[in-house]
Design a protein around this motif. Structure first.
Motif, PDB file in Angstrom:
ATOM      1  N   TRP A  99     150.930  78.193  67.407  1.00 40.05           N
ATOM      2  CA  TRP A  99     149.661  78.648  67.969  1.00 40.05           C
ATOM      3  C   TRP A  99     148.878  79.513  66.991  1.00 40.05           C
ATOM      4  CZ3 TRP A  99     148.810  83.919  68.521  1.00 40.05           C
ATOM      5  CH2 TRP A  99     149.932  84.763  68.574  1.00 40.05           C
ATOM      6  N   ASN A 100     147.583  79.416  67.102  1.00 41.83           N
ATOM      7  CA  ASN A 100     146.642  80.257  66.359  1.00 41.83           C
ATOM      8  C   ASN A 100     145.285  80.072  67.018  1.00 41.83           C
ATOM      9  OD1 ASN A 100     145.047  81.585  64.338  1.00 41.83           O
ATOM     10  ND2 ASN A 100     144.597  79.569  63.509  1.00 41.83           N
ATOM     11  N   TYR A 101     144.593  81.189  67.283  1.00 39.05           N
ATOM     12  CA  TYR A 101     143.358  81.110  68.060  1.00 39.05           C
ATOM     13  C   TYR A 101     142.129  81.641  67.337  1.00 39.05           C
ATOM     14  CZ  TYR A 101     147.133  80.689  71.448  1.00 39.05           C
ATOM     15  OH  TYR A 101     148.287  80.307  72.100  1.00 39.05           O
ATOM     16  N   GLU A 102     142.281  82.025  66.076  1.00 45.32           N
ATOM     17  CA  GLU A 102     141.147  82.600  65.355  1.00 45.32           C
ATOM     18  C   GLU A 102     140.728  81.696  64.204  1.00 45.32           C
ATOM     19  OE1 GLU A 102     139.351  85.445  66.204  1.00 45.32           O
ATOM     20  OE2 GLU A 102     140.546  85.142  68.013  1.00 45.32           O
ATOM     21  N   SER A 103     139.422  81.555  64.027  1.00 47.54           N
ATOM     22  CA  SER A 103     138.887  80.641  63.017  1.00 47.54           C
ATOM     23  C   SER A 103     139.166  81.107  61.593  1.00 47.54           C
ATOM     24  CB  SER A 103     137.380  80.474  63.214  1.00 47.54           C
ATOM     25  OG  SER A 103     136.705  81.721  63.089  1.00 47.54           O
ATOM     26  N   TYR A 160     153.934  70.805  67.537  1.00 53.94           N
ATOM     27  CA  TYR A 160     152.569  70.544  67.969  1.00 53.94           C
ATOM     28  C   TYR A 160     151.693  71.695  67.472  1.00 53.94           C
ATOM     29  CZ  TYR A 160     154.930  67.744  71.666  1.00 53.94           C
ATOM     30  OH  TYR A 160     155.719  66.868  72.367  1.00 53.94           O
ATOM     31  N   VAL A 161     150.428  71.407  67.196  1.00 54.84           N
ATOM     32  CA  VAL A 161     149.462  72.474  66.912  1.00 54.84           C
ATOM     33  C   VAL A 161     148.795  72.873  68.225  1.00 54.84           C
ATOM     34  CG1 VAL A 161     148.988  72.020  64.483  1.00 54.84           C
ATOM     35  CG2 VAL A 161     147.805  70.673  66.223  1.00 54.84           C
ATOM     36  N   CYS A 162     148.554  74.177  68.381  1.00 60.16           N
ATOM     37  CA  CYS A 162     148.029  74.695  69.647  1.00 60.16           C
ATOM     38  C   CYS A 162     146.870  75.657  69.396  1.00 60.16           C
ATOM     39  CB  CYS A 162     149.127  75.398  70.432  1.00 60.16           C
ATOM     40  SG  CYS A 162     150.528  74.320  70.838  1.00 60.16           S
ATOM     41  N   ALA A 165     142.944  72.870  63.617  1.00 62.47           N
ATOM     42  CA  ALA A 165     144.222  72.430  64.185  1.00 62.47           C
ATOM     43  C   ALA A 165     144.385  70.923  64.038  1.00 62.47           C
ATOM     44  CB  ALA A 165     144.309  72.834  65.655  1.00 62.47           C
ATOM     45  N   ALA A 166     143.320  70.188  64.329  1.00 64.93           N
ATOM     46  CA  ALA A 166     143.396  68.733  64.241  1.00 64.93           C
ATOM     47  C   ALA A 166     143.585  68.275  62.799  1.00 64.93           C
ATOM     48  CB  ALA A 166     142.132  68.116  64.839  1.00 64.93           C
ATOM     49  N   ARG A 167     142.799  68.833  61.879  1.00 62.01           N
ATOM     50  CA  ARG A 167     142.912  68.437  60.465  1.00 62.01           C
ATOM     51  C   ARG A 167     144.310  68.752  59.923  1.00 62.01           C
ATOM     52  NH1 ARG A 167     137.765  71.045  59.795  1.00 62.01           N
ATOM     53  NH2 ARG A 167     136.062  69.552  59.533  1.00 62.01           N
ATOM     54  N   MET A 197     148.838  67.885  69.901  1.00 65.10           N
ATOM     55  CA  MET A 197     147.907  69.005  69.901  1.00 65.10           C
ATOM     56  C   MET A 197     147.648  69.403  71.352  1.00 65.10           C
ATOM     57  SD  MET A 197     144.275  69.686  67.992  1.00 65.10           S
ATOM     58  CE  MET A 197     143.214  68.518  68.812  1.00 65.10           C
ATOM     59  N   ILE A 198     147.881  70.668  71.654  1.00 63.55           N
ATOM     60  CA  ILE A 198     147.686  71.203  72.997  1.00 63.55           C
ATOM     61  C   ILE A 198     146.675  72.332  72.912  1.00 63.55           C
ATOM     62  CG2 ILE A 198     148.774  72.349  74.959  1.00 63.55           C
ATOM     63  CD1 ILE A 198     151.419  71.083  74.095  1.00 63.55           C
TER      64      ILE A 198
END
Length: 654
Positions: free
Chosen positions: A358-362, A381-383, A406-408, A418-419
């Motif tokens: 997980w990671n939520y910051e750009s 999975y990337v989250c 996350a997708a790249r 990817m969740i």
């Protein structure tokens, strides 16, 4: 026809437009099928679904104009062919104006072919140019994790439409995150009389409903960190790593949040929880979470951690949890923050465990952890996140960048899924509708990354046309714009907006607010924050102008949803919270309040406004969500209302 204008989202892997066109009939004539194709058709109900969507669409004026008459359209020939060489979730669709041919290798792929056709006919009509589509996903698992552990537990009538929207986006994985008493654990029901949890019977109903739509409903329960609601109860208090709370480098003491991994009663609690929860799910997976175990190795387990290391203490406990999950015939999902921080324990990770990175910051990329996990051969999975929590209406630009990265990175470094996560921090104030663009963008980039990364206009159109059914044509753009008020705050706060922070902190002086905010930033460093000193350049006049524009835009919406009026009210209420935050900022910083009389008048206005906001908050909450958690969610708003009352009394009696 311009392919970029072909109304499909997610955009498929390959789309070829051909000469000619034709109209779909409300009568589809199935060509003879072999036994395998007949079984698949009966599972997916291809013919019934296509006839139903054409029938719904046939009455529109544009369709009538597109055909000489409704009765003149001959039956559409439908051919379904099993093609084993295709991806299990892949499909082909070919339309020559008279004959529709669908290829698939597994029923999931056949379902996604029909989803594509349903969207195409719904948005474009029964008259359609000839085309061929070849499609399959980049990520086998494409999902959503919705937080029901922080206050907001949706009603069933909220969750069913959510599953429908996921299916329409070709998502196939759903988790409902739990850290409090969100599930009705019979063994612990008496400890949480205030709760309104989801029952086992309700989870079984949701499981079946999701399964019919090829969505895996994965059970989820935190079981190490984030156990605050349990450890706050006297009967569980002595299971904490820090039974009396945890001291921090600043003058803030954290309540007990993490189980003591060395106490056998901790694992007994977890065993009982999973023993009651898991029988209600058919998924082969379980998310045990185990993220952010604050204070691990610094309390009851300190001596052990000093001897073997915090990572080993964590892994020893995790192994016991894995065994519990295996005893139920299931496989483990778990967060990866401790593993990537203590990478010496990665080789100890069993092969049947999938890591959720997980990671939520750009400002931070998934790349480094992706390389690390791929190098060790760890399935993961990337989250990314919706960025809607702690922000009221989201942080749009952060969300878009975070999900795109996350997708790249996930595609580049072998992530199997990817969740997108939708958390409930700071009271879970955001309406569900504010997360729609993030759901759609994650679904699009998870299905075909390169084809959808830059399709922001298509994303807006999909949210407008399909998720909100807005005849004004600008709902998608509006929802994304509502998440950009952060650009008028110009705050250095991370993972939140300044307005959300201000409303939760309450009435204060300018000096106290700045001091407390700096203290919180220092505290957040302990859990991964960058520690950037607090800076603020709040554009009050620009904010007021922006708020007016958004109110006007909400008034112009022409939603056709069954709950259209409620959605509009939720958007208006979210704007009222932001506007109230602007008013509170004005009072604390003394902007355009030249004297005591002006301050008193403004404070009276704030008090009256907030009382109305809370009443509307309660009303809207109870339409979609269960009552339990509402009081906790609005606690800081009620605290602020009481502060207004106390301050008014001081000023009026001065």
């Amino acid at each position: 026809m311009n392919i970029s204008l072909f109304p499909l989202y997610p955009q498929p892997r390959k789309l070829e437009l051909r000469e000619g066109s034709g109209s779909f009939s409300a009568d589809f004539a199935l060509e003879s099928l072999n036994e395998e194709a007949r079984r698949a058709e009966s599972v997916v109900r291809v013919k019934d679904r296509l006839e139903a969507v054409v029938a719904r669409r046939q009455g529109s004026a544009s369709d009538i104009e597109g055909a000489e008459s409704l009765g003149s359209v001959p039956a559409t020939i439908l051919h379904i062919a099993c093609r084993p060489e295709l991806h299990t979730q892949g499909y082909t669709v070919e339309w020559n104006g008279e004959r529709l041919e669908i290829g698939y290798s597994a029923v999931e792929g056949l379902h996604y072919a029909v989803v594509t056709l349903e969207q195409l006919i719904t948005r474009q009509g029964i008259a359609c140019a000839c085309f061929r589509i070849e499609d399959e996903p980049d990520f086998p698992v494409r999902g959503l994790m919705l937080d029901i552990g922080r206050n907001k537990i949706p009603k069933m009538e909220t969750l069913y439409p959510l599953i429908d929207r996921m299916s329409e986006l070709k998502m196939n994985h759903l988790q409902l995150y739990m850290e409090g008493f969100c599930f009705d654990y019979e063994s612990f029901r008496d400890s949480f009389p205030e709760a309104t949890p989801i029952s086992g019977a309700e989870f079984r109903e949701l499981d079946a409903y999701a399964k019919e739509r090829f969505i895996d409903l994965v059970p989820n329960q935190n079981c190490l960190g984030h156990m605050g609601p349990w450890l706050a109860k006297p009967e569980f208090a002595d299971l904490a790593e820090h039974p009396g709370g945890q001291e921090t480098p600043v003058s803030i003491k954290l309540p007990p949040l993490t189980l003591n991994p060395l106490d056998s009663r901790s694992i007994d609690l977890v065993r009982t929880m999973f023993g009651e929860l898991l029988p209600h799910f058919t998924s082969e997976y379980v998310n045990v979470n185990m993220d952010e175990p604050f204070g691990l190795g610094k309390g009851q387990s300190k001596e052990r951690a000093q001897g073997v290391g915090v990572g080993k203490v964590y892994m020893d406990y995790a192994e016991q949890v894995f065994e519990i999950i295996r005893s139920h015939g299931k496989r483990t999902l778990m967060w990866g923050d401790i593993l990537t921080k203590h990478d010496e324990i990665i080789p100890l990770l069993p092969k049947d465990v999938t890591v959720l990175d997980w990671n939520y910051e750009s400002h931070t990329s998934f790349e480094a952890n992706g390389k690390l996990l791929q190098r060790h051969g760890v399935p993961y999975y990337v989250c990314p996140g919706t960025s809607t929590w702690s922000s009221i209406t989201g942080r749009t630009d952060n969300m878009l960048t975070n999900i795109a990265d996350a997708a790249r990175s996930g595609k580049a470094y072998g992530a199997a899924g990817m969740i997108v996560t939708d958390w409930g921090d700071s009271g879970h104030w955001q309406p569900l509708v504010m997360s729609y663009p993030a759901y759609a963008y994650a679904a699009g980039t998870g299905w075909q990354t390169e084809a959808n990364l830059e399709q922001h206009e298509q994303l807006e159109r999909y949210v407008t046309d399909c998720m909100l059914q807005d005849d004004s044509g600008h709902a998608g753009k509006l929802i994304l714009e509502l998440g950009r008020y952060i650009n008028l705050e110009n705050s250095t706060l991370e993972n939140m907006t300044y307005t959300n922070h201000l409303l939760n902190r309450g009435l204060s002086t300018k000096e106290k607010l700045l001091s407390e905010t700096d203290m919180i930033i220092k505290l957040l460093v302990e859990i991964g924050g960058r520690g950037i000193p607090f800076q603020l350049d709040y554009r009050s006049d620009d904010m007021l102008a922006w708020l007016k524009e958004q109110k006007d835009a909400i008034g112009e919406l022409r939603l056709k949803l069954g709950d259209a009026e409620i959605v509009s009210q939720e958007l208006a209420h979210a704007i009222s919270l932001i506007e109230h935050g602007s008013g509170l900022h004005r009072f604390i910083f003394g902007l355009e309040l030249p004297d005591g009389e002006a301050e008193l008048a403004w404070l009276r206005n704030l008090h009256s406004e907030l009382a109305s906001i809370i009443a509307e908050f309660d009303r809207l909450w109870l339409i979609r969500n269960r009552k339990g958690g509402l009081e906790a969610s609005t606690r800081n708003l009620h605290k602020l209302l009481k502060q207004y009352e106390d301050r008014l009394a001081e000023l009026e009696n001065a």
